[in-house]
Design a protein around this motif. Structure first.
Motif, PDB file in Angstrom:
ATOM      1  N   GLN A  10       3.771  -4.766   8.486  1.00 28.96           N
ATOM      2  CA  GLN A  10       2.392  -5.136   8.794  1.00 28.96           C
ATOM      3  C   GLN A  10       2.297  -6.536   9.405  1.00 28.96           C
ATOM      4  OE1 GLN A  10      -0.652  -3.245   8.289  1.00 28.96           O
ATOM      5  NE2 GLN A  10       1.012  -1.775   8.408  1.00 28.96           N
ATOM      6  N   LYS A  40       0.823  -1.212   0.000  1.00 37.95           N
ATOM      7  CA  LYS A  40       0.000   0.000   0.000  1.00 37.95           C
ATOM      8  C   LYS A  40       0.859   1.265   0.000  1.00 37.95           C
ATOM      9  CE  LYS A  40      -4.299   1.435   2.308  1.00 37.95           C
ATOM     10  NZ  LYS A  40      -4.168   2.861   2.055  1.00 37.95           N
ATOM     11  N   GLN A  73     -10.602  -4.667  -0.100  1.00 36.61           N
ATOM     12  CA  GLN A  73      -9.805  -5.677   0.570  1.00 36.61           C
ATOM     13  C   GLN A  73     -10.007  -7.024  -0.097  1.00 36.61           C
ATOM     14  OE1 GLN A  73      -9.916  -6.608   4.847  1.00 36.61           O
ATOM     15  NE2 GLN A  73      -9.178  -4.521   5.065  1.00 36.61           N
ATOM     16  N   ASP A 129      -5.125  -7.426   3.642  1.00 32.83           N
ATOM     17  CA  ASP A 129      -4.672  -6.797   4.871  1.00 32.83           C
ATOM     18  C   ASP A 129      -3.676  -7.750   5.530  1.00 32.83           C
ATOM     19  OD1 ASP A 129      -4.288  -5.824   7.395  1.00 32.83           O
ATOM     20  OD2 ASP A 129      -6.360  -5.164   7.658  1.00 32.83           O
ATOM     21  N   ASN A 130      -2.395  -7.472   5.332  1.00 31.98           N
ATOM     22  CA  ASN A 130      -1.358  -8.358   5.851  1.00 31.98           C
ATOM     23  C   ASN A 130      -1.364  -8.436   7.369  1.00 31.98           C
ATOM     24  OD1 ASN A 130       0.799  -9.512   3.853  1.00 31.98           O
ATOM     25  ND2 ASN A 130       0.108  -7.582   2.981  1.00 31.98           N
ATOM     26  N   ARG A 131      -1.709  -7.318   7.996  1.00 31.32           N
ATOM     27  CA  ARG A 131      -1.694  -7.299   9.448  1.00 31.32           C
ATOM     28  C   ARG A 131      -2.779  -8.233  10.000  1.00 31.32           C
ATOM     29  NH1 ARG A 131      -1.222  -1.886  13.161  1.00 31.32           N
ATOM     30  NH2 ARG A 131      -1.242  -2.937  15.183  1.00 31.32           N
TER      31      ARG A 131
END
Lengths: 333, 325
Positions: free
Chosen positions: B191, B136, B314, B155-157
């Motif tokens: 992340q 991102k 996402q 969303d890697n986190r």
């Protein structure tokens, strides 16, 4: 068999010849002991048998590659392709074992053959067209890396138990067969360099290639064999690498040539050629490995790791320079 | 890319010349083909990746190529990657080349979340549609340059948090674990590390070491071995990608601690499947690499067709705990 020339051929007695060698080992040993003492003080768990056996089992690839690099540097060449050639060999080995289901011995032979061919190509092109080896092996670095991506389709390959126990610690002593083989290669390299005609030619070519040529010896076959040997040892490094990590990663060994050159230079081999020792290169490998392991074990931050590693490489070489001036003065007195 | 475009132009010129020669005065249709392209010819989309030496991006690129082959009438695709992940200058140059080629859209996995923003701003001013995938772009930098680029990606986190939560179920409060981080300057690495830390903190587990192994197997092995010695009571290693998980799993085996120290990873690469089956790796996350670029391309196509789109989209990240069959 090659008949080793006597020490008298070089105009010095065996006693004089062996003295600086021992001093050389002592200097590097001192650096090594100092580093071990330092990390032992900083970490409660560093000074243990398991630390040293693990460390030993991690270094066979770098060790054998450093042996090849030592010979190349002494002959006043350089081999930048070793990391890529190792990766290419590893990829071929993994493919042969996992995809083609070939026996281990055949797969290992293929890996070694890949290394040998790459080395022969390096050597042949270097002498045939008189291109600096820096350029030729830089080209090979690219070609072999591309080849590694090609055969592995840029994917890591899990090999697992298909490599047997070559890279796994043996019971009781805790060292892997790979490490023991690597140490044997070091001694074989040292014998080749100091006790055979080929070794003498390598030193002579590194000192003054033109003089060698004028004295009626063709330096070209010697140069080709040095590069071929370096390639073969990079292939062997690939075997050890796959055996140890149980998998082949086409991105492995990026920058390995620089680690090998650093180890060899720490060991006192001249980048200008003509001077060096294989055993000292091995001590250089140990210094780099202790540094890497120790810094990871004390949990050093990324910037600290880089800065300390760089500083130790330079400091070791400065120390080496001092030892040499002292040694020379003693010889002249 | 260059030879391709040259032959394209060459073919066009030949067609024009042929039309002029054979029809004498020439019809309206052939000479005007160049200007007509944007209206009737399928749009050209440039996919700009990070290193195509990296398994993950190879899978992404292959997914995109397969998608294009199945939709060859809808759009044409140019795929480019850089030599290594830190070569920002080369990626900036690629964006400029694609602009010069007059592509209709750029779908990019930026090698850096800040350095690529200015050149992408230039592309936007040329009315090229830009879609950000994988890594991102930095919000504040986008604001400073005064542009807005939609992000389509996982969303890697959150993904790392799910993997960490699976591990936490096997652990007890105050157990000790270590994290192997990717390249510290990479957004994804950061992340995933945060996601791992979130899950460990939430379960009261003690993260005793965080070290980078630069996404690499060999380095992960050395670092993991050192951490295992320094913390003999370590219970788990959380690796930010599967390559590092492979290196850590080998270190665990070499330390004779198989079964005592859990390893988790991220990415679900084929090489890790055997380890998942053997239980040497407990869990990993699949962000569907083969679909990641496709999501971005589909998003760009919708914008080109004039459909309105939600700003950021996402894409799914799935938890993997068993090897696929």
């Amino acid at each position: 068999m090659l008949k080793p020339p006597t020490a008298a051929d070089r105009g010095d007695s065996p006693a004089v010849r062996s003295l600086p060698r021992i001093a050389e080992y002592l200097g590097l040993m001192a650096v090594l002991v100092l580093l071990v003492a330092l990390f032992s003080a900083l970490s409660a768990h560093f000074f243990s048998r398991i630390t040293f056996t693990t460390l030993a089992n991690q270094i066979p690839s770098l060790t054998v590659i450093a042996v090849g690099m030592t010979l190349v540097l002494i002959a006043a060449g350089i081999d930048l392709s070793v990391g890529s050639v190792m990766a290419l060999g590893s990829a071929v080995l993994a493919l042969a074992r996992v995809e083609w289901q070939l026996p281990l011995s055949v797969a290992v032979a293929l890996c070694l053959a890949v290394g040998l061919l790459a080395g022969l190509a390096n050597g042949f092109i270097t002498v045939r067209w008189a291109v600096p080896s820096f350029i030729v092996t830089l080209g090979m670095l690219e070609v072999a890396r591309g080849g590694a991506y090609l055969v592995s389709e840029s994917r890591s390959v899990f090999v697992g138990a298909a490599m047997g126990r070559v890279g796994m610690p043996l019971p009781v002593i805790g060292l892997s067969p790979a490490f023991i083989l690597a140490v044997l290669v070091v001694f074989a390299g040292e014998v080749l360099l100091s006790k055979t005609i080929l070794g003498r030619y390598i030193v002579a070519i590194g000192t003054n290639r033109e003089a060698v040529r004028l004295s009626g010896i063709d330096p070209r076959p010697v140069v080709v064999s040095v590069f071929a040997l370096s390639g073969l040892l990079a292939g062997l490094g690939g075997v050890f690498h796959v055996a140890y990590l149980e998998s082949a990663d086409p991105n492995s060994g990026i920058g390995l040539e620089l680690s090998a050159i650093a180890a060899v230079v720490i060991g006192g081999t001249s980048l200008m050629g003509g001077r060096g020792s294989v055993v000292s290169s091995f001590l250089g490998v140990l210094i780099i490995a202790v540094l890497q392991t120790g810094l990871a074990q004390i949990g050093a931050t990324e910037p600290a790791k880089r800065i300390v590693t760089g500083a130790v490489i330079v400091a070791a070489v400065i120390l080496d320079a001092y030892r040499h001036t002292l040694g020379n003065r003693r010889e002249h007195d | 890319m260059h030879p391709g475009s040259r032959s394209h132009t060459g073919a066009l010129l030949l067609a024009v010349a042929a039309a002029l020669i054979f029809s004498g005065c020439g019809t309206e249709r052939e000479p005007s083909r160049g200007t007509r392209r944007s209206a009737a010819e399928p749009p050209r989309i440039a996919l700009i990746m990070k290193s195509l030496a990296n398994e993950f991006f190879v899978t992404m690129a292959e997914g995109a190529k397969a998608h294009q082959a199945a939709n060859s009438g809808t759009y044409t695709l140019l795929v480019n990657g850089i030599r290594n992940e830190s070569d920002l200058a080369q990626q900036v140059a690629l964006v400029e080349q694609m602009m010069a080629q007059g592509v209709d859209a750029i779908v990019i996995a930026p090698a850096d979340s800040r350095a690529l923003v200015p050149v992408l701003g230039k592309a936007l001013r040329r009315k090229i549609v830009v879609v950000n995938i994988d890594n991102k772009l930095d919000e504040s930098t986008l604001q400073q340059v005064g542009i807005d680029i939609p992000f389509v990606g996982p969303d890697n986190r959150a993904g790392a948090r799910t993997v960490g939560a699976t591990l936490a179920k096997r652990l007890q409060r105050t157990d000790k674990v270590a994290i192997l981080e990717g390249i510290p300057t990479a957004f994804n690495a950061h992340q995933r590390r945060l996601g791992f830390e979130d899950s460990m903190r939430g379960a009261g587990i003690d993260v005793v070491a965080v070290q980078s192994a630069h996404w690499e197997q060999d380095e992960a092995n050395t670092v993991a071995a050192a951490i295992l010695r320094e913390h003999p009571d370590l219970k788990a290693i959380l690796a930010s990608n599967d390559n590092m998980a492979l290196g850590a799993a080998t270190a665990v085996r070499q330390a004779d601690k198989t079964g005592q120290v859990y390893v988790v990873g991220f990415d679900n690469i084929p090489a890790v499947h055997q380890l998942l089956q053997d239980g040497r790796v407990l869990a990993t996350a699949d962000q569907h690499a083969d679909r990641l670029a496709v999501y971005g391309i589909e998003y760009a196509l919708k914008i080109l067709r004039g459909e309105t789109q939600p700003h950021d989209t996402q894409t799914p990240v799935d938890l993997i705990t068993t090897a696929p069959h």
